[in-house]
Design a protein around this motif. Structure first.
Motif, mmCIF file in Angstrom:
data_model
loop_
_atom_site.group_PDB
_atom_site.id
_atom_site.type_symbol
_atom_site.label_atom_id
_atom_site.label_comp_id
_atom_site.label_asym_id
_atom_site.label_seq_id
_atom_site.Cartn_x
_atom_site.Cartn_y
_atom_site.Cartn_z
ATOM 1 N N THR A 552 -9.589 6.506 1.792
ATOM 2 C CA THR A 552 -9.473 5.049 1.671
ATOM 3 C C THR A 552 -8.211 4.561 2.382
ATOM 4 O OG1 THR A 552 -8.429 5.317 -0.502
ATOM 5 C CG2 THR A 552 -10.809 4.906 -0.469
ATOM 6 N N GLU A 556 -7.815 1.548 5.078
ATOM 7 C CA GLU A 556 -6.839 0.471 4.827
ATOM 8 C C GLU A 556 -5.888 0.289 5.998
ATOM 9 O OE1 GLU A 556 -6.801 1.058 -0.038
ATOM 10 O OE2 GLU A 556 -5.079 1.721 1.146
ATOM 11 N N ILE A 560 -5.439 -3.388 7.873
ATOM 12 C CA ILE A 560 -4.169 -4.104 7.767
ATOM 13 C C ILE A 560 -3.626 -4.513 9.139
ATOM 14 C CG2 ILE A 560 -2.559 -2.150 7.864
ATOM 15 C CD1 ILE A 560 -2.421 -4.982 5.270
ATOM 16 N N GLU A 567 -2.706 -7.901 2.959
ATOM 17 C CA GLU A 567 -2.780 -6.704 2.115
ATOM 18 C C GLU A 567 -4.254 -6.339 1.928
ATOM 19 O OE1 GLU A 567 -0.493 -5.026 -1.824
ATOM 20 O OE2 GLU A 567 -1.178 -7.110 -1.875
ATOM 21 N N THR A 568 -4.520 -5.068 1.715
ATOM 22 C CA THR A 568 -5.902 -4.639 1.520
ATOM 23 C C THR A 568 -5.958 -3.448 0.578
ATOM 24 O OG1 THR A 568 -7.894 -3.841 2.649
ATOM 25 C CG2 THR A 568 -5.793 -3.174 3.584
ATOM 26 N N ALA A 569 -7.073 -3.335 -0.114
ATOM 27 C CA ALA A 569 -7.324 -2.154 -0.953
ATOM 28 C C ALA A 569 -8.794 -1.786 -0.790
ATOM 29 C CB ALA A 569 -7.007 -2.448 -2.416
ATOM 30 N N VAL A 570 -9.043 -0.508 -0.593
ATOM 31 C CA VAL A 570 -10.410 -0.023 -0.375
ATOM 32 C C VAL A 570 -10.764 0.961 -1.486
ATOM 33 C CG1 VAL A 570 -11.923 1.271 1.189
ATOM 34 C CG2 VAL A 570 -10.223 -0.315 2.116
ATOM 35 N N CYS A 584 -14.214 -3.217 0.330
ATOM 36 C CA CYS A 584 -12.872 -3.578 0.776
ATOM 37 C C CYS A 584 -12.429 -4.923 0.205
ATOM 38 C CB CYS A 584 -12.832 -3.656 2.302
ATOM 39 S SG CYS A 584 -13.477 -2.184 3.121
ATOM 40 N N ARG A 635 -6.494 0.670 -8.777
ATOM 41 C CA ARG A 635 -7.775 0.917 -8.111
ATOM 42 C C ARG A 635 -8.906 1.136 -9.117
ATOM 43 N NH1 ARG A 635 -6.761 1.805 -2.703
ATOM 44 N NH2 ARG A 635 -4.531 1.838 -2.282
#
Length: 671
Positions: A552, A556, A560, A567-570, A584, A635
């Motif tokens: 992940t 990311e 980005i 900001e990102t989170a996968v 995502c 997460r």
């Protein structure tokens, strides 16, 4: 239908009686006896298997095994048969030709088009391997050099692997679905001296421009100060396809690029092998890392050869007259071990398949099974789930009478798919072999044996010989009996990786520092009341998508880079066909808009940088992300949001709970 439960364990399927009577391992009592010796007397157990191979200098008992799994006691080390000398290519080919198998078919080749077929005998393959080894020598390549291979599923990919092994070159195969950036990253990390490619390939109705992707990677390497001076290209497309693909011509650099067929015409088919120490490198294969940077998993000659041979032999009950088919691409470890090295080590005939399960229709697998009378078949749960959607008719129009063993690989198989595989594909008479293993393990770690193990749909069952599994709590406490925890192993087997190429510290940190004294798989597992092991999936920030292990963090880092993204989170989300897919969450920079065009840009960026298989299924706007008071992204909570589950558990450490309702409201309509 052979669903009778002879073991008395609820919900189990007995081994097929016809297969059991002639099996190498034909009862659980025999398995337990062999398993006990394999973990208590590894030198005796693996020494007997080593006797079946050719050694220029045989291994001694005194130096057969030396290891340390405990970082507190010094550097991690794993050495098997460290005084032995052999050559893997010699054992795959020359050994069999000398034993009278020269005219036996080594591979049937089935192209993307059903009319595109070929075959090659052991003697013919030996000749091709020797010729290509001489080509590589003529290019100045020498023992220890790294050679990248970027090809479709054609006989030349196996020829290239074995030619490298013959000369002591370390092959580094990169899956043909990877982008120029991903290929370049692997070329640079491995400091590769040469690239072996193809002009292009068809996958179903899609044309892949492999040479142009390779050119892009070579250009990136040059920009980074690493010029690769050798690129040998297989002509796989016809000239008319080439014109369509490349607007009239391939990009070609004289002095670097050359055609495989031109070089082979000039080469001798006599090539003495380079005699290798058992602990010399055989190949490196990159797998995603939780930091986002791929890891070059390094395997060595002697131990890997033994493990590939023995897992293939026992886990498919592979007999000399079997026709064996593993559908995997050689770009992954499954293709290394169970398309190339394992079958050849056992001297059997097998199938190399270039196409897809759906072209020209979803009956392709079973047409190929009938065409070659395949008896042992190995594929991924993703393929099985995909084919289930088309119903039974594409299966039942073919006889499949030759099938005896059906294997699954790449991810845990759900019971529904397991039962369809057993009842429809196997007509209720085949053994199902559900295998758990990793690039790092070199071969199967947890698996049933077709003639011995009563199987449970969805369970990988019991450890293979030499594998000593434990379940641990987060604190490192051993879980006895029923329970669920981290899956770890406390002693080595011959096929285990030896290091991460160029970074032994990363090897120790990734696999051995979390639980000193144990190799940590990064996967969770549960043990039921009968002792069966069930793999529950990745525990770290990794996900398994259609058998592709994806970080992940790697995704990311691509997302980005977009100037609109702050900001990102996968996270992984369950998927009916792929097993898992990418979900995502995107936090925008000030004054930026979340639009369909942005979603498309982000998906395209992931496709280009990593590969088409990594394209996200879901991209959601996230004005804020759930974080602990110390700033760590939760997460676990994001995974709940991805599936629409409001049972979030304990969120007492969350800094701002108001973000939760907002994220649920912004979920995509198709999520």
């Amino acid at each position: 239908m052979a669903d009778s439960v002879e073991s008395g364990i609820e919900g189990t399927f007995a081994p097929p009686a016809d297969l059991q009577k002639d099996a190498y391992v034909s009862s659980m009592d025999q398995y337990k006896k062999m398993y006990k010796q394999s973990v208590e007397d590894p030198v005796g157990f693996w020494g007997a298997i080593a006797d079946e191979f050719y050694w220029r200098t045989p291994p001694s008992k005194e130096k057969f095994l030396d290891f340390n799994f405990d970082v507190n006691k010094g550097p991690i080390r794993i050495k098997w048969m460290q005084d032995a000398v052999t050559n893997v290519s010699y054992n795959m080919l020359d050994r069999h030709v000398k034993n009278g198998l020269g005219n036996k078919v080594a591979f049937y080749w089935e192209g993307n088009d059903p009319d595109d077929i070929g075959q090659i005998t052991y003697k013919e393959l030996l000749s091709q391997v020797c010729k290509f080894a001489n080509v590589l020598k003529s290019k100045g390549l020498k023992k220890g050099d790294r050679v990248a291979i970027y090809m479709p599923m054609i006989v030349e990919i196996v020829t290239a692997m074995l030619a490298c092994a013959r000369l002591g070159l370390v092959h580094s195969i990169v899956f043909g679905g990877f982008s120029s950036n991903s290929l370049a990253e692997r070329l640079l990390d491995g400091k590769c001296a040469a690239v072996l490619a193809a002009d292009g390939a068809w996958r179903g109705e899609k044309l892949l421009n492999l040479k142009s992707i390779a050119d892009g990677a070579l250009h990136i390497c040059e920009e980074q100060g690493h010029e690769i001076k050798v690129c040998i290209v297989v002509r796989h497309l016809t000239p008319s396809e080439e014109a369509v693909t490349h607007d009239g011509a391939l990009h070609w650099r004289d002095g670097r690029d050359c055609w495989w067929h031109d070089e082979m015409e000039k080469a001798s088919d006599d090539c003495e092998p380079e005699w290798m120490n058992a602990e010399d490198p055989l190949f490196m294969l990159y797998t995603s890392g939780s930091t986002g940077k791929p890891k070059g998993v390094l395997h060595t000659c002697g131990g890997y050869m033994l493990y590939a041979a023995s897992t293939t032999k026992f886990d498919f009950d592979l007999k000399p007259d079997d026709i064996y088919w593993c559908t995997a691409d050689v770009g992954w470890i499954t293709g290394h071990t169970y398309v190339c090295y394992g079958p050849l080590a056992n001297g059997v005939s097998s199938v190399i398949f270039e196409g897809t399960p759906f072209y020209p229709d979803p009956g392709r697998f079973w047409a190929v099974v009938d065409k070659y009378k395949v008896s042992k078949f190995y594929t991924a749960p993703t393929a099985i789930r995909s084919l289930m959607k088309f119903g039974d008719s594409y299966v039942t129009k073919y006889s499949r009478e030759s099938l005896k063993v059906l294997g699954t690989v790449g991810e845990p198989i759900n019971p529904e798919a397991w039962l369809w595989y057993h009842r429809v594909i196997g007509n209720g008479k085949c053994a199902i072999v559900d295998t758990f293993w990793q690039t790092e393990t070199g071969g199967h770690a947890i698996t049933s044996l077709p003639g011995a193990t009563p199987t449970k749909p969805g369970s990988a069952t019991f450890p293979f010989f030499g594998i000593s599994p434990f379940l641990l709590t987060e604190e490192g406490k051993v879980i006895e009996g029923e329970g669920e925890g981290y899956l770890v192993f406390n002693q080595p087997w011959p096929g285990i990786m030896r290091t991460v190429y160029g970074n032994h510290e990363r090897f120790e940190t990734t696999y051995f520092k979390k639980f000193p004294g144990y190799y940590c798989t990064g996967d969770g597992a549960k043990r039921d009341k009968d002792g069966y092991l069930w793999i529950t999936g990745r525990i770290d920030d990794m996900m398994n998508m259609s058998g592709h292990l994806i970080s992940t963090a790697e995704v990311e880092s691509v997302l980005i880079e977009n100037p609109c993204v702050a900001e990102t989170a996968v996270v992984a989300r369950p998927h009916d066909v792929k097993g898992e897919c990418l979900y995502c969450f995107i936090t925008l920079r000030e004054n930026k808009e979340f639009t369909k065009d942005l979603i498309s840009e982000l998906r395209t960026a992931v496709r280009k940088r990593i590969g088409p298989f990594a394209q996200p299924d879901f991209v959601q706007e996230a004005p804020g992300l759930p974080k602990t008071r110390s700033g760590k992204i939760m997460r676990r909570v994001l995974r709940k949001i991805a599936v629409g589950d409001r049972e979030l558990g304990d969120v007492s450490t969350m800094a701002d709970e108001s973000v939760i309702d907002l994220l649920f409201k912004l979920r995509p309509e198709n999520a």
